[in-house]
Scaffold this motif. Structure first.
Motif, PDB file in Angstrom:
ATOM      1  N   VAL A   1       0.831  -1.217   0.000  1.00  0.00           N
ATOM      2  CA  VAL A   1       0.000   0.000   0.000  1.00  0.00           C
ATOM      3  C   VAL A   1       0.864   1.265   0.000  1.00  0.00           C
ATOM      4  O   VAL A   1       0.436   2.307  -0.497  1.00  0.00           O
ATOM      5  N   HIS A   2       2.085   1.142   0.526  1.00  0.00           N
ATOM      6  CA  HIS A   2       3.012   2.279   0.442  1.00  0.00           C
ATOM      7  C   HIS A   2       3.318   2.609  -1.015  1.00  0.00           C
ATOM      8  O   HIS A   2       3.341   3.771  -1.413  1.00  0.00           O
ATOM      9  N   VAL A   3       3.536   1.582  -1.818  1.00  0.00           N
ATOM     10  CA  VAL A   3       3.899   1.809  -3.225  1.00  0.00           C
ATOM     11  C   VAL A   3       2.673   2.044  -4.098  1.00  0.00           C
ATOM     12  O   VAL A   3       2.675   2.923  -4.960  1.00  0.00           O
ATOM     13  N   HIS A   4       1.601   1.263  -3.877  1.00  0.00           N
ATOM     14  CA  HIS A   4       0.454   1.302  -4.791  1.00  0.00           C
ATOM     15  C   HIS A   4      -0.694   2.168  -4.308  1.00  0.00           C
ATOM     16  O   HIS A   4      -1.667   2.369  -5.032  1.00  0.00           O
ATOM     17  N   GLY A   5      -0.619   2.657  -3.073  1.00  0.00           N
ATOM     18  CA  GLY A   5      -1.703   3.469  -2.545  1.00  0.00           C
ATOM     19  C   GLY A   5      -2.866   2.596  -2.104  1.00  0.00           C
ATOM     20  O   GLY A   5      -2.747   1.371  -1.984  1.00  0.00           O
ATOM     21  N   ALA A   6      -4.028   3.252  -1.882  1.00  0.00           N
ATOM     22  CA  ALA A   6      -5.207   2.561  -1.364  1.00  0.00           C
ATOM     23  C   ALA A   6      -5.514   1.319  -2.194  1.00  0.00           C
ATOM     24  O   ALA A   6      -5.580   1.387  -3.425  1.00  0.00           O
ATOM     25  N   THR A   7      -5.678   0.183  -1.511  1.00  0.00           N
ATOM     26  CA  THR A   7      -5.881  -1.096  -2.192  1.00  0.00           C
ATOM     27  C   THR A   7      -6.965  -1.873  -1.461  1.00  0.00           C
ATOM     28  O   THR A   7      -6.966  -1.925  -0.230  1.00  0.00           O
ATOM     29  N   SER A   8      -7.869  -2.478  -2.200  1.00  0.00           N
ATOM     30  CA  SER A   8      -8.931  -3.252  -1.554  1.00  0.00           C
ATOM     31  C   SER A   8      -8.359  -4.534  -0.963  1.00  0.00           C
ATOM     32  O   SER A   8      -7.372  -5.079  -1.451  1.00  0.00           O
TER      33      SER A   8
ATOM     34  N   ARG B   1      -5.504   1.794   3.257  1.00  0.00           N
ATOM     35  CA  ARG B   1      -4.634   2.861   2.743  1.00  0.00           C
ATOM     36  C   ARG B   1      -3.569   3.231   3.771  1.00  0.00           C
ATOM     37  O   ARG B   1      -3.803   3.099   4.975  1.00  0.00           O
ATOM     38  N   PRO B   2      -2.405   3.691   3.284  1.00  0.00           N
ATOM     39  CA  PRO B   2      -1.341   4.071   4.216  1.00  0.00           C
ATOM     40  C   PRO B   2      -1.733   5.341   4.972  1.00  0.00           C
ATOM     41  O   PRO B   2      -2.403   6.207   4.426  1.00  0.00           O
ATOM     42  N   GLU B   3      -1.291   5.441   6.202  1.00  0.00           N
ATOM     43  CA  GLU B   3      -1.605   6.623   7.030  1.00  0.00           C
ATOM     44  C   GLU B   3      -0.637   7.753   6.688  1.00  0.00           C
ATOM     45  O   GLU B   3       0.234   8.121   7.485  1.00  0.00           O
ATOM     46  N   SER B   4      -0.802   8.298   5.487  1.00  0.00           N
ATOM     47  CA  SER B   4       0.166   9.292   4.988  1.00  0.00           C
ATOM     48  C   SER B   4       0.260  10.521   5.870  1.00  0.00           C
ATOM     49  O   SER B   4       1.315  11.128   5.998  1.00  0.00           O
TER      50      SER B   4
ATOM     51  N   ARG C   1       8.592  17.054   4.099  1.00  0.00           N
ATOM     52  CA  ARG C   1       8.028  16.053   4.978  1.00  0.00           C
ATOM     53  C   ARG C   1       7.214  15.152   4.062  1.00  0.00           C
ATOM     54  O   ARG C   1       6.336  15.616   3.327  1.00  0.00           O
ATOM     55  N   VAL C   2       7.556  13.867   4.040  1.00  0.00           N
ATOM     56  CA  VAL C   2       6.933  12.941   3.095  1.00  0.00           C
ATOM     57  C   VAL C   2       6.161  11.893   3.880  1.00  0.00           C
ATOM     58  O   VAL C   2       6.717  11.230   4.762  1.00  0.00           O
ATOM     59  N   GLY C   3       4.880  11.771   3.582  1.00  0.00           N
ATOM     60  CA  GLY C   3       4.043  10.802   4.282  1.00  0.00           C
ATOM     61  C   GLY C   3       4.242   9.401   3.745  1.00  0.00           C
ATOM     62  O   GLY C   3       4.629   9.216   2.582  1.00  0.00           O
ATOM     63  N   LEU C   4       3.966   8.414   4.591  1.00  0.00           N
ATOM     64  CA  LEU C   4       3.948   7.025   4.146  1.00  0.00           C
ATOM     65  C   LEU C   4       3.070   6.952   2.905  1.00  0.00           C
ATOM     66  O   LEU C   4       2.015   7.575   2.849  1.00  0.00           O
ATOM     67  N   GLY C   5       3.513   6.240   1.892  1.00  0.00           N
ATOM     68  CA  GLY C   5       2.808   6.246   0.619  1.00  0.00           C
ATOM     69  C   GLY C   5       3.494   7.164  -0.380  1.00  0.00           C
ATOM     70  O   GLY C   5       3.092   7.255  -1.530  1.00  0.00           O
ATOM     71  N   GLY C   6       4.540   7.854   0.088  1.00  0.00           N
ATOM     72  CA  GLY C   6       5.333   8.677  -0.830  1.00  0.00           C
ATOM     73  C   GLY C   6       4.698  10.015  -1.148  1.00  0.00           C
ATOM     74  O   GLY C   6       5.030  10.644  -2.150  1.00  0.00           O
ATOM     75  N   ARG C   7       3.780  10.466  -0.280  1.00  0.00           N
ATOM     76  CA  ARG C   7       3.120  11.742  -0.565  1.00  0.00           C
ATOM     77  C   ARG C   7       3.905  12.872   0.078  1.00  0.00           C
ATOM     78  O   ARG C   7       4.167  12.847   1.283  1.00  0.00           O
ATOM     79  N   ILE C   8       4.280  13.861  -0.715  1.00  0.00           N
ATOM     80  CA  ILE C   8       4.967  15.030  -0.163  1.00  0.00           C
ATOM     81  C   ILE C   8       3.949  15.906   0.532  1.00  0.00           C
ATOM     82  O   ILE C   8       3.035  16.439  -0.096  1.00  0.00           O
ATOM     83  N   LEU C   9       4.070  16.054   1.857  1.00  0.00           N
ATOM     84  CA  LEU C   9       3.088  16.795   2.646  1.00  0.00           C
ATOM     85  C   LEU C   9       3.390  18.282   2.643  1.00  0.00           C
ATOM     86  O   LEU C   9       2.497  19.110   2.621  1.00  0.00           O
ATOM     87  N   GLU C  10       4.665  18.598   2.679  1.00  0.00           N
ATOM     88  CA  GLU C  10       5.074  20.011   2.578  1.00  0.00           C
ATOM     89  C   GLU C  10       6.536  20.034   2.148  1.00  0.00           C
ATOM     90  O   GLU C  10       7.270  19.076   2.394  1.00  0.00           O
TER      91      GLU C  10
END
Lengths: 392, 392
Positions: B22-29, B76-79, B98-107
């Motif tokens: 889920v870190h790499v692929h994002g929200a997954t069923s 889903r990862p707790e970004s 600051r990068v959230g789990l899932g590779g999302r740049i938060l700021e």
């Protein structure tokens, strides 16, 4: 991304790990296996018993240790009873061997490969060697498959030799031809010559315990088998390691591949013999004669060794910057060039290689000699068994 | 050689595998996780519950699917709650995020790095950025560590920048200086700029699903991050990928490393600007201006792009022969050179690269742009967590 293994998969993995250990390290006491594999004594005992029951290892009391206490039983691979056929097609030789589990060459045959020999013609003597060996195999012995090393680019999926410029073959279905000739549908795995030599030197030769290895092999052409981070570098289609066609001299001589100034045009045997004024000669013996002549003070031979050694160090410097290896091994004719021009090679390597990339690199000659190709080809065949010893 | 894992190790491995997915692929069923990971539904449920309990993932009903039946819950990862600090020291920029789990740049923050800026001076603004971000982090969020990418050769063990010629640093203990400045003993992992960009493009950019990848990054210097057989090629000391110091032109210009004719002397931004008659300019904008001028018909700019493109294709041909990759990615200023001279590059690559080595290779531009260094630096920090999500 794969989930972790089930208990049954773990057990099979452990069987493979134990078998691989004695395959690589030879006879090993249970006590040492317990240590090395991080499993407890009863698990080691159970795994050993299972491997004994399928005839892959045997167990015996060790020779007198001189120490008090009950000695630990010694587990050894069944080299005489479990074997693979190993074949090698080289520029000037055809080799075949029966190699026992544990990497022991039980018997071997070889013959010359005259220049221009076709793929079909090369397959005949190899098949004949196998038939000869087959006739003498003990009844209770078990063949796990065959491995074939080819001095060329090999498509592993279907056993086609894509391109072997130094042998003169293009798109030759050598694997299929060999199986047909042997009249069997056995398991045959093909590999590139330098790749399987690297495999052999990495598992039981000059690069044991090294995780980053470049094995260079030279004759008319030059190739490399590469290990990075403990893993073989094979490339997408299995064609990696074509370092002989790294262009080092853009203003250099035309190469058989159609490009110009490829590394092998500067360090292959033709280059050495040309600069040494012996362009009419060819082969390993001719290379050795140049090295001998240089030792005796022949200035043209010395000049040739210096020049080729310089280009050899140059390309090694490039590869060291790319891979940051622990060891570079010089095989084939490059072994002799290395022995005759080590200072030159090191000097150029130091000029081209960045300090951090080259600081721990050792330059070495092979420990397995011409056997490396056979031992490595056998490894290709043993791999299935070591991955899962219970698969038949 | 290591024995197979215990049941507890398998469970932790599976936790890591699910989290990594889920870190790499994002929200997954849950249904897709069951499929992809090869585990049964109840195991996926239990693993998910455990990851929820330690705050690493969350679970929710999916949006309306339009299909009948009970929809599968989405994991889903707790970004927003689990993050890493990602820092990057580049030739002309300093970046922090600051990068959230899932590779999302938060700021994220960035500033210029003027030429000649010392390591100590570069650490100040980076530490300031981190302090700024820290002040705004929600109370319930958890930092898993920091990753720092440096455009130079990095000794991962102790965070020393061994050599960064384009930045002008030698043996600078940047990792230590940064931790001191931040007044903490947190986990900080250093990596080379091109290596972490390759990591990012491989996991979520232009090289997803490719096992053999060469990521080239150019500015004043040139480096590569390499993936072979799915594994990162790092070398013995972590210094591999110095392809900019592969000598391609033995009769070429002196290089900053002390050698001559290194690839970066032919394809780095100085080379392009020199041939384009703009040796007084420097930086990415100047490179872009050359590409723009060539598009508008400026013959000297066109000539420069052709010449640099030719050398770029030349070196890529060498690397393709060595690695047989599926994809080569052109980052930094090489992206612009590639876009301006793709035909030239392909043509020279085809001349130098052996057909089998290059037949499936795709040439690509990065998908993550300048974010790649930050996302990749964060990956260095996330790696510990993904290897074992229960380790704190």
């Amino acid at each position: 991304m794969r989930a972790g293994p089930t208990q049954e998969e773990v057990r099979r993995h452990n069987l493979g790990t134990l078998l691989r250990y004695v395959h690589v390290h030879g006879a090993t006491s249970r006590a040492e296996l317990t240590n090395r594999l991080g499993l407890n004594r009863s698990t080691i005992g159970a795994l050993t018993a299972e491997l004994i029951s399928v005839g892959l290892v045997s167990e015996a009391a060790p020779r007198e240790t001189g120490r008090a206490g009950r000695p630990s039983l010694v587990v050894r691979p069944e080299s005489g009873r479990v074997y693979a056929y190993a074949l090698s097609i080289e520029v000037d030789r055809l080799r075949a061997a029966r190699v026992g589990l544990g990497g022991r060459i039980l018997e071997q045959y070889e013959t010359e490969r005259p220049p221009g020999m076709s793929a079909d013609d090369a397959v005949q003597p190899l098949a004949r060697f196998v038939r000869q060996m087959r006739a003498g195999v003990p009844d209770d012995a078990r063949c796990v498959g065959s491995g074939l090393a080819v001095a060329g680019m090999v498509r592993r999926a279907d056993g086609v030799v894509r391109l072997a410029p130094t042998i003169g073959w293009v798109e030759e279905p050598v694997g299929e031809a060999l199986l047909t000739e042997l009249g069997e549908s056995g398991r045959l795995t093909l590999g590139n010559h330098a790749d399987v030599c690297a495999l052999a030197e990495h598992s039981r030769g000059a690069a044991v315990d090294c995780d980053n290895v470049i094995y260079l092999y030279g004759d008319v052409g030059v190739g490399a088998g590469i290990v990075a981070g403990g893993h073989r570098v094979t490339g997408h289609g299995g064609y990696s390691g074509e370092v002989g066609h790294m262009v080092v001299n853009p203003y250099g001589r035309p190469c058989s591949c159609g490009s110009r100034g490829c590394w092998e045009t500067e360090i292959g045997e033709h280059a050495l013999l040309r600069v040494a004024g012996r362009a009419d000669r060819t082969g390993k013996d001719a290379v050795l004669e140049v090295v001998d002549a240089a030792m005796r003070g022949d200035s043209q031979a010395q000049h040739a060794l210096r020049q080729v050694g310089d280009w050899l160090g140059f390309g090694v410097g490039n590869l060291v910057n790319i891979f940051n290896p622990e060891v570079v091994i010089f095989g084939g004719t490059l072994r002799d060039v290395y022995l005759g021009a080590a200072a030159q090679i090191r000097s150029r390597l130091n000029a081209v290689g960045l300090p951090a990339c080259r600081e721990h690199v050792r330059l070495r000659t092979p420990e397995l000699g011409a056997d490396a190709a056979l031992i490595g080809a056998a490894e290709l065949a043993f791999e299935h068994l070591l991955d899962d010893p219970l698969l038949s």
